[in-house]
Design an enzyme around this catalytic site. Structure first.
Site, short mmCIF file in Angstrom:
data_model
loop_
_atom_site.label_atom_id
_atom_site.label_comp_id
_atom_site.label_asym_id
_atom_site.label_seq_id
_atom_site.Cartn_x
_atom_site.Cartn_y
_atom_site.Cartn_z
N HIS A 209 0.67 -1.23 0.07
CA HIS A 209 -0.17 -0.03 0.08
C HIS A 209 0.74 1.41 -0.01
CE1 HIS A 209 0.91 -0.04 4.40
NE2 HIS A 209 0.34 1.11 4.32
C1 UD1 Z 1 -2.57 5.05 6.28
C2 UD1 Z 1 -1.16 5.27 7.16
C3 UD1 Z 1 -0.28 4.13 6.97
C4 UD1 Z 1 -0.83 2.79 7.33
C5 UD1 Z 1 -2.14 2.60 6.65
C6 UD1 Z 1 -2.79 1.24 6.67
C7 UD1 Z 1 -0.84 7.76 6.87
C8 UD1 Z 1 0.17 8.77 6.55
N1 UD1 Z 1 -0.60 6.71 6.67
O1 UD1 Z 1 -2.15 4.91 4.70
O2 UD1 Z 1 0.86 4.42 7.86
O3 UD1 Z 1 0.01 1.74 7.13
O4 UD1 Z 1 -2.96 3.58 6.69
O5 UD1 Z 1 -3.81 0.94 6.03
O6 UD1 Z 1 -1.45 8.06 7.99
N2 UD1 Z 1 -9.44 5.24 1.81
C9 UD1 Z 1 -10.54 4.50 1.46
N3 UD1 Z 1 -11.12 4.10 2.61
C10 UD1 Z 1 -10.69 4.27 4.04
C11 UD1 Z 1 -9.63 5.03 3.99
C12 UD1 Z 1 -8.75 5.46 3.00
O7 UD1 Z 1 -11.10 4.30 0.59
O8 UD1 Z 1 -11.24 3.81 4.96
C13 UD1 Z 1 -8.69 5.63 0.60
C14 UD1 Z 1 -8.24 7.08 0.76
O9 UD1 Z 1 -9.31 7.95 0.02
C15 UD1 Z 1 -6.93 7.45 0.10
C16 UD1 Z 1 -6.40 6.14 0.36
O10 UD1 Z 1 -7.39 5.09 0.56
O11 UD1 Z 1 -7.12 7.77 -1.42
C17 UD1 Z 1 -5.25 6.13 1.26
O12 UD1 Z 1 -5.92 6.25 2.49
P1 UD1 Z 1 -4.98 6.98 3.49
O13 UD1 Z 1 -5.65 7.19 4.81
O14 UD1 Z 1 -4.73 8.54 2.94
O15 UD1 Z 1 -3.71 6.45 3.70
P2 UD1 Z 1 -3.24 5.01 3.64
O16 UD1 Z 1 -2.75 4.71 2.30
O17 UD1 Z 1 -4.45 4.17 3.99
#
Ligand code: UD1
Length: 373
Positions: A209
């Site tokens: 991820h």
């Molecule tokens: C986050 C954490 C990372 C952790 C990971 C585990 C930070 C900087 N990063 O990264 O340390 O290892 O979580 O999962 O805090 N999204 C969804 N549904 C959700 C949450 C997110 O669709 O419930 C999408 C968001 O819109 C975004 C992407 O997934 O486009 C990434 O989500 P984000 O929370 O920004 O960071 P992660 O890559 O999940």
């Protein structure tokens, strides 16, 4: 003595569960410590959030800040604004943050600016890699943390080197491992176990991820190709994180033995890991779990903030060049992978140690308080 416990994203939930359990146990034996569980809403998908609360029996949050998705600055700003509003309306005595996600940093800043002390569980770890958002979160959080609850001697040393005095460092062990050990007997096979004809030691688990691995078609596609080839046709179970899912549809192809599945619940995911031949990952936390379960782990990163998983455990840094994967998997198939052992204090009692220290630091023992009065 109200402690805010902050959780925002998936890797936070397993870290707070044992702390809440230990706090509740202390309360029933007379402690004055109280907690308020604040979910920032950074992860809002049921598969990344609710299922962990259910499976790990974490009480429902007292407050959900519902920040949702956004850029890093947008998420940070929204969490800070909403958490500050809560603190102004109903202050707490301590803000306890865990891990290294955006929610960790944002709440620490909001609290410290209101002169509410901050405790950081998993403080002091460093990858030295400023391209990782988590490294920035760790550095900022630790710069304004009062009390550090650490997982390793390396973390203690990092903190000492940055000028933190010994009386602010509490080497307590690893709350993520508390949760793993407490749930080992409850692990259960995922629904697709029979359909995919999985058998122990005959498949791999893959998680990816990190932006460096999944945010561009070329590197993501090349890495999956190398994984498909190096695993010699064995099933590779890939629970797809929302971040990776967005890019997957743009890839020219995914090797046939890589089986895409939804993000798994805690009990199902760790069942898969425990029985796997090996795990291939770019996560940090999973390298701790594989170390404790004695499962070989190949990390697709150039650095780690958890060096004990390599020096002591079963983890090895493979890097982000797909060409390095083949030789490493060859060693695995040849039975040459190291066996590893378990780091100090990763014994299931970190949550209790944290609460014991908090009681001393905050004076939360009602018996002692009333005695003093
Ligand atoms: C986050 C954490 C990372 C952790 C990971 C585990 C930070 C900087 N990063 O990264 O340390 O290892 O979580 O999962 O805090 N999204 C969804 N549904 C959700 C949450 C997110 O669709 O419930 C999408 C968001 O819109 C975004 C992407 O997934 O486009 C990434 O989500 P984000 O929370 O920004 O960071 P992660 O890559 O999940």
């Amino acid at each position: 003595m109200l402690i805010d416990i902050i959780a925002g994203a998936r890797p936070n939930f397993m870290k707070i569960a044992p702390i809440i359990r230990a706090l509740k146990a202390r309360q029933s034996s007379g402690s004055a410590l109280r907690y308020r569980l604040v979910h920032t809403g950074q992860h809002y998908d049921p598969k990344l959030s609710d299922s962990f609360f259910e499976q790990l029996e974490i009480p429902q949050p007292d407050m959900n800040l519902e920040v949702g998705s956004g850029t890093h600055a947008e998420q940070t700003a929204a969490i800070m604004t909403r958490y500050e509003r809560l603190l102004l309306h109903a202050p707490s005595a301590l803000c306890l943050v865990v891990g290294d996600v955006t929610s960790t940093m944002a709440c620490a800043i909001a609290a410290q600016k209101l002169r509410i002390p901050v405790a950081h569980v998993e403080g002091g770890i460093r990858s030295g890699d400023w391209t990782m958002p988590e490294e920035i979160n760790r550095m900022v959080t630790d710069a304004i943390t009062n009390w550090f609850f650490t997982t390793s001697e390396v973390a203690n040393e990092n903190l000492r080197r940055s000028g933190v005095s010994e009386d602010r460092i509490f080497f307590v062990g690893n709350t993520m491992i508390d949760t793993l050990l407490a749930n080992l007997d409850r692990l259960q096979p995922p629904e697709f176990w029979d359909d995919l004809e999985l058998t122990a030691q005959a498949y791999f688990v893959l998680t990816l991820h990190r932006p460096a691995n999944v945010d561009a078609v070329g590197p993501f596609s090349n890495m999956l190709k190398a994984i498909g080839e190096g695993t010699r046709g064995a099933p590779v179970i890939f629970p797809v994180h929302p971040r990776a899912e967005k890019m997957l549809s743009e890839l020219p192809e995914v090797p046939a033995n890589i089986r895409l599945v939804e993000p798994q619940g805690y009990l199902q995911f760790n069942y898969l890991v425990r029985n796997a031949k090996a795990v291939i990952t770019d996560s940090g936390g999973i390298t701790e779990e594989t170390t404790v379960m004695g499962v070989p782990c190949l990390t697709l990163r150039d650095n780690t903030e958890r060096p004990e998983t390599i020096d002591i455990g079963t983890n090895e840094l493979i890097g982000t060049n797909p060409a390095a994967l083949g030789p490493a998997l060859q060693r695995l198939f040849d039975g040459q992978w190291k066996r590893g052992s378990i780091p100090d204090k990763w014994d299931g009692a970190a949550g209790e140690r944290i609460v014991e220290d908090l009681e001393r630091l905050l004076g939360g023992n009602s018996n002692r308080d009333s005695g003093a009065a």
